[in-house]
Design a protein around this motif. Structure first.
Motif, short mmCIF file in Angstrom:
data_model
loop_
_atom_site.label_atom_id
_atom_site.label_comp_id
_atom_site.label_asym_id
_atom_site.label_seq_id
_atom_site.Cartn_x
_atom_site.Cartn_y
_atom_site.Cartn_z
N GLU A 295 44.53 43.29 41.58
CA GLU A 295 43.28 42.64 41.16
C GLU A 295 43.45 41.95 39.81
OE1 GLU A 295 40.07 40.89 41.64
OE2 GLU A 295 40.66 42.30 43.20
N GLN A 296 44.17 42.60 38.89
CA GLN A 296 44.45 41.96 37.61
C GLN A 296 45.24 40.68 37.81
OE1 GLN A 296 43.56 42.42 34.47
NE2 GLN A 296 44.96 40.90 33.63
N ARG B 174 45.27 38.71 40.42
CA ARG B 174 44.42 37.65 40.99
C ARG B 174 43.65 36.92 39.88
NH1 ARG B 174 43.07 41.54 45.41
NH2 ARG B 174 44.07 40.78 47.33
N GLN B 175 43.11 37.67 38.93
CA GLN B 175 42.33 37.03 37.88
C GLN B 175 43.21 36.26 36.90
OE1 GLN B 175 39.14 36.81 38.30
NE2 GLN B 175 39.50 38.02 40.15
N SER C 39 33.46 37.48 43.75
CA SER C 39 34.80 37.85 43.31
C SER C 39 34.88 38.02 41.82
CB SER C 39 35.81 36.78 43.76
OG SER C 39 35.47 35.52 43.20
N ALA D 277 34.38 41.74 40.35
CA ALA D 277 35.57 42.58 40.24
C ALA D 277 36.38 42.21 39.02
CB ALA D 277 36.42 42.43 41.51
N ALA D 278 36.38 40.92 38.68
CA ALA D 278 37.14 40.47 37.52
C ALA D 278 36.57 41.01 36.23
CB ALA D 278 37.15 38.95 37.46
N MET E 49 40.70 47.42 35.08
CA MET E 49 41.64 47.98 36.04
C MET E 49 41.44 49.48 36.08
SD MET E 49 45.74 47.56 35.94
CE MET E 49 45.53 46.02 35.09
#
Length: 811
Positions: free
Chosen positions: A102-103, A105-106, A260, A263-264, A268
């Protein structure tokens, strides 16, 4: 085969892998003594370490100094450096698996790997030469270990060599930690603005927004003579019911729709085995990353030289963020020598803060308008690229990144038509450079102030003093001349030494910053805040800065480093004093009747010692009451506007201003209909505070402040290796301090370093770190210095006598 033989074989089978693991672990310890030949240096380099493992590096040239700095960083801290560059480049998952996805992706949205390469191309030939030498040193240090760093054995991975561009990625990781949360603030502020009624007052911002997001409060303590501490200012009026009517507003929240971006805006997860490197903090109750620094003019110090103090507040982890060094070059025939003392950031070949013998400097984060997030139709995204994220132990993940003239698509609403476009100065190659290195040769405050506009780092309040006694403040970082909504898109030219904000030798002989509003000069405010200056520029509340200001004025004798340490350790509850009075006045005879638990709370609060001390119950209860009230008021406002409270709706950092106005003036239309009066509302918060305290502690009398926030400083991998946590983490301790006072400490968030020094008198200075030099748990330097930091016991600013010596030779 006998029983004893079988037993012996069994023990041997068990011991062999244990012994192998032990040898591999010891093999990744740094080399401290001896001689290394065939090193790519022009002359021999000496690396001496003192009892705390602090290296003094003696080299003949700046390139050799960079090589040796890279060597010790690579041997002591490579894994930390690797996490920094991967955090920014979006390459964590390649090392840690889906935990970092996820980290990644951002981070990939901003293309920092490409930006870093462009920044390297724009560097001067001298800077590129130093970056290349540093990279060679890092790789030589890494390859010089008998075994790869121990973290890579745990992660079943192999370290990737260091490249010159990676230093820029490490700087981008600091951009991320210091400024990324601005996107969450901007998104909720825009949502609130769109729901408020009434006219626009500035650049499309509703007049009512100036109350919820004030540009200033009564706590401000700016430096500018145009707006001295305690000066009066116009408090934004309470919005009338025609602008915001909480009492008859929506009873239920329709919420910010999950996208989305939500989540950003969350950290984490710490339970994945890799604790947060982004330090995202969603609300004012867990405030923004910050720092303190100040300077005292030489005419007010014991030495006649300026005295500079700095403590930078970050989420402490193992190993510590900073790496302490002394870097020296002897004087040549045509060039003076170099003697740098202070802190470096592993991953970069230069001194971040400290002293060069002529000037000393330190930083605090400067909140301002350095990024932008705006809604627009998704069709405005005219370009796209596909990013491939490698995931250790899993399949590659493809990510489409879209952008247009409004910025990169940060989030998309479920309808697929509305998008949020982000632009950030961190994406501009010229905004990140190695020009901070120019301070190494500066000899005066005036020279430093002239250099500051060209320094490419995340925007910092730079406080500096020189050996002649002069002091100054400026912003270190590239500031666009455009003050409008598009200032972060990279098209604006930057300010020059003639137009950049600055202050030299103020009449009072003191300068202080603490992430709050530093200046009252409207020109400088506009430069920092852009078109958002009228509705706040993301400044932190001024309470901490005000207390530092008052502490500095209270020094009667010529100032010494010991005076600076007393200020850094000041845990007096000045900010909460009025909340203490409000609470005790609220709990009058009527409120206490038939409420024995309120009686007990009042007794504990009345006898508080007005400090954030570890054994103070009264401090914790007053603080919890204030925090509970703040959250409840913010929730009422959001729900009235049809917004859902949560991680994506951070409380404004200056919200103390409107909050205090509401709980003292008590306008009926800004109180939820579920409460008859504001008094009822406040008493409900008292009862909730009691409930929560008893649930956490068993009884009110046991709810000490230290118990609330034990300081647990952990290694990024320890949560994934719980059986080794005590071996990897720092000791858990209870420490005094809190957010709204000079001694910032709440859990692991606190001083990542403390120092005070007068240039030319470094032998009288002190320094602290919440951990040791080495990232290796078997090193004697893994925890060295932690106890002194926790106790507030000063350690000498200069390294001590050498206990180890390693020499790097060319042949």
């Amino acid at each position: 085969m006998g029983i004893r033989t079988v037993a012996a074989v069994g023990i041997a089978v068990l011991l062999v892998p244990i012994a192998t693991a032990w040898l591999l672990l010891r093999g990744s310890l740094a080399q401290l003594d001896g001689k290394l030949d065939s090193m790519p240096v022009s002359h021999s380099v000496a690396i001496e370490r003192d009892a705390l493992g602090v290296p003094t590096i003696r080299a003949a040239s700046r390139e050799d100094l960079a090589f040796a700095t890279g060597f010790v960083h690579g041997q002591d801290r490579f894994f930390e450096m690797d996490l920094y560059r991967r955090l920014a480049s979006g390459e964590l998952a390649e090392l840690v698996g889906v935990r970092g996805l996820e980290q990644d992706r951002q981070a990939r949205l901003f293309g920092f790997r490409r930006v870093a390469r462009l920044s390297l191309q724009e560097a001067s030939p001298e800077q590129r030469s130093i970056l290349e030498a540093y990279a060679r040193g890092v790789n030589a240090g890494l390859n010089g270990l008998r075994s790869r760093p121990w973290e890579y054995w745990v992660l079943r991975s192999t370290p990737r060599p260091w490249a010159p561009e990676d230093t820029f990625l490490v700087t981008h990781s600091m951009w991320w930690q210091l400024q990324y949360r601005g996107f969450a603030t901007e998104r909720i502020r825009a949502a609130i603005n769109s729901r408020l009624r009434g006219p626009d007052c500035a650049g499309g911002w509703k007049c009512g927004l100036q109350f919820l997001y004030p540009a200033r409060t009564g706590w401000d303590a700016p430096l500018s003579s145009l707006d001295a501490p305690g000066a009066t200012f116009s408090t934004p009026p309470v919005p009338g019911p025609d602008v915001l009517d909480v009492r008859s507003g929506a009873a239920t929240a329709v919420g910010l729709r999950a996208t989305s971006a939500d989540a950003a805006l969350r950290p984490m997860s710490a339970d994945t085995g890799l604790q947060s490197m982004s330090a995202e903090l969603p609300a004012d109750s867990v405030p923004a990353i910050g720092s303190n620094n100040w300077a005292v003019a030489g005419r007010l110090t014991a030495t006649g030289a300026a005295l500079v103090a700095n403590d930078m507040h970050l989420e402490a982890r193992v190993p510590n963020v900073w790496y302490r060094v002394r870097l020296t070059i002897p004087a040549g025939r045509n060039e003076p020598g170099l003697d740098l003392n202070g802190l470096t950031l592993p991953g970069a070949p230069l001194l971040i803060a400290g002293s060069n013998g002529y000037v000393a400097w330190g930083f605090t984060n400067s909140y301002g308008s350095w990024s932008d997030l705006k809604p627009a139709r998704c069709v405005a995204a005219t370009d796209a690229r596909t990013e491939v994220i490698h995931v250790q132990g899993g399949a590659d993940v493809s990510l489409e990144v879209r952008w247009g003239s409004a910025g990169v698509v940060f989030a998309q609403e479920p309808d697929g038509k509305q998008c949020w476009f982000a632009s950030w100065l961190a994406q501009v190659p010229a905004a990140t450079n190695l020009n901070l290195m120019s301070l190494e040769r500066a000899t005066s405050v005036e020279q430093v102030l002239s250099l500051a506009p060209g320094i490419g780092i995340p925007h910092q309040n730079l406080v500096v003093g020189d050996r002649s006694g002069h002091i100054g403040w400026t912003i270190a970082g590239r500031i666009p001349t455009d003050e409008g909504p598009d200032r972060a898109d990279g098209t604006s030219p930057f300010t020059t030494p003639q137009t950049h904000p600055r202050l030299l030798d103020p009449p009072g002989g003191r300068i202080w910053t603490a992430n709050a509003r530093v200046t009252g000069d409207p020109v400088a405010e506009a430069q920092i805040g852009g078109d958002r200056a009228s509705v706040g520029a993301y400044y932190d509340l001024g309470a901490r800065a005000r207390q530092i200001h008052d502490d500095l004025l209270a020094i009667e004798a010529p100032a010494t480093p010991a005076d600076m340490l007393r200020i850094q350790l000041d845990d007096r509850a000045v900010f909460l004093s009025r909340w203490h009075d409000l609470l005790t006045e609220l709990l009058d005879e009527q409120a206490l009747a038939q409420h024995p638990r309120r009686v007990q709370l009042r007794r504990l609060v009345v006898t508080w010692d007005s400090r954030a001390s570890v054994d103070s119950v009264g401090y914790r209860l007053v603080r919890d009451f204030r925090e509970r009230t703040q959250v409840a008021v913010w929730t009422m406002i959001l729900e009235a506007l049809g917004l859902e409270p949560g991680a994506a709706t951070p409380i404004p950092m200056q919200f103390e201003g409107p909050l205090w106005t509401l709980v003292t003036e008590r306008p009926p239309h800004l109180l939820a209909a579920s409460y008859a009066t504001w008094r009822d509302f406040l008493l409900a918060q008292v009862d909730t505070t009691i409930d929560e305290a008893e649930a956490a502690c068993g009884s009110l009398a046991r709810c000490t402040w230290g118990r609330h926030h034990p300081v647990a400083i952990r290694h990024p991998l320890s949560s994934g290796l719980p059986f080794l946590a005590r071996f990897l983490d720092m000791p858990v301790v209870e420490l005094p301090g809190d957010h709204r006072m000079p001694r910032v400490q709440d859990g692991p968030i606190g001083a990542s370093e403390r120092f005070a020094v007068s240039p030319g008198h470094e032998d009288q200075g002190y320094i602290h770190f919440p951990g040791g030099q080495s990232g290796h748990p078997l090193s004697p330097y893994y925890r060295a210095g932690f106890e002194a930091w926790a106790r507030g016991t000063p350690l000498p600013f200069l390294p001590g006598p050498a206990q180890h010596r390693l020499t790097l030779y060319t042949h």
